[in-house]
Enzyme design. Structure first.
Site, PDB file in Angstrom:
ATOM      1  N   ASN A 112      47.852  73.517  15.148  1.00  0.00           N
ATOM      2  CA  ASN A 112      46.731  72.659  15.553  1.00  0.00           C
ATOM      3  C   ASN A 112      46.145  73.030  16.909  1.00  0.00           C
ATOM      4  OD1 ASN A 112      45.281  69.857  15.843  1.00  0.00           O
ATOM      5  ND2 ASN A 112      46.677  69.987  17.591  1.00  0.00           N
ATOM      6  N   TYR A 147      34.359  80.369  19.423  1.00  0.00           N
ATOM      7  CA  TYR A 147      34.998  79.271  18.672  1.00  0.00           C
ATOM      8  C   TYR A 147      34.761  79.384  17.166  1.00  0.00           C
ATOM      9  CZ  TYR A 147      36.533  74.548  17.457  1.00  0.00           C
ATOM     10  OH  TYR A 147      37.195  73.478  16.896  1.00  0.00           O
ATOM     11  N   LYS A 168      37.411  80.199  14.025  1.00  0.00           N
ATOM     12  CA  LYS A 168      37.726  79.206  12.998  1.00  0.00           C
ATOM     13  C   LYS A 168      37.475  79.771  11.604  1.00  0.00           C
ATOM     14  CE  LYS A 168      39.366  75.964  15.592  1.00  0.00           C
ATOM     15  NZ  LYS A 168      40.778  75.565  15.450  1.00  0.00           N
TER      16      LYS A 168
END
Ligand code: NAD
Length: 255
Positions: A78, A144, A148
């Site tokens: 996470n 980012y 992802k």
């Protein structure tokens, strides 16, 4: 027998909620975070939790954490960071830091746990936290969104390589979550109201929404779910055509 789970980035936001829900479901929790103080506090508040102070990107520190906690039945990758800047101004330091935490971290922790599970003949579940940014890139968020997208593909890579050993690997792609790293963005009331109104479910997501999805993927109810990216976003990523106009006469809408 009590099941165990390690949650990275458990010191704050979504990870802290995953740790809480795992504890409530009866798991022994390894709460791993680079922020020692935060993770000590979370672990103390849970019935059966161990704080593991380590960077998810540092394989010696991760091995030491696994030596201390033992091989878990489940791992939730996470921990993640974002550095907002337009790509043309994005520094190499920021790019590398985001790639390191968001992509290398899940690889390092996933590999370490999978090696132990395979050596011990244990079955297990790994959940990687991706983002809807991995499907639809967000502007001015540098590395980012690419990281992802890579997490979603890393998940499939892990699933096809480790499935035969009984290790299921899935990802969860949260939408706009009213917690954690989104807090500064959503502190602006106008941004908050617009984001909520443009979400098909007409509300922002919560850490609780994400933790429930993670816990389901870890559970036996999801025993045949492998290599899947579960989008938990109230419908946001499906709205790409909603902003494209068509003449009302063609749509059959009375003007
Ligand atoms: N909040 C959102 O809106 C949102 C949306 C989509 C996806 N996500 C993803 O959910 C995950 C959690 O995000 P959040 O909003 O709860 O973030 P957060 O900033 O609230 O918490 C992240 C935690 O990770 C820890 N951390 C950072 N680097 C670490 C490292 N190298 N090793 C170990 N721990 C480290 C931090 O100390 C912190 O406790 C991230 O992967 C994020 O990309 C969040």
């Amino acid at each position: 027998m009590t099941k165990s789970i390690i949650v990275t980035g458990a010191g704050h936001g979504i990870g802290a909620e995953i740790a809480r829900q795992a504890a409530a479901a009866g798991y022994r929790v390894g709460a791993l975070d680079i922020n020692g103080e935060a993770v000590e506090q979370i672990a103390q508040s849970l019935p059966d939790a161990v704080p593991l102070v380590a960077s998810s990107t540092d394989s010696s520190a991760v091995e030491a954490a696994l030596d201390a906690f033992g091989t878990p039945d489940a791992l939730v990758n996470n921990a993640g960071i974002v550095r907002f800047t337009p790509l043309v101004d994005h520094s190499e330091d920021d790019w590398r830091a985001v790639v390191d935490v968001n992509l290398t971290g899940p690889f390092v922790c996933g590999r370490a746990v999978a090696r132990r599970m395979i050596a011990e003949g244990r079955q297990g579940s790994i959940v990687n936290i991706a983002s809807i940014n991995g499907i639809a890139p967000g502007p001015n968020s540098g590395a980012y969104s690419p990281t992802k997208a890579a997490v979603i593909q890393l998940t499939r890579q892990m699933a096809i390589e480790w499935g035969a050993a009984g290790i299921r690997v899935n990802s969860v792609a949260p939408g706009i979550i009213d917690d954690g790293m989104s807090a500064p963005v959503l502190a602006d009331p106008e941004v908050r109201a617009t984001r909520s109104a443009r979400t098909p479910s007409r509300r922002l997501g919560t850490a609780d929404d994400i933790a429930k999805a993670v816990m389901w993927l870890c559970s036996e109810d999801a025993e045949y779910v492998n290599g899947h990216n579960l989008v938990v976003d109230g419908g946001v990523v499906s709205t790409v055509l909603a902003g494209m106009p068509r003449p009302a006469s063609i749509d059959g809408i009375d003007e």
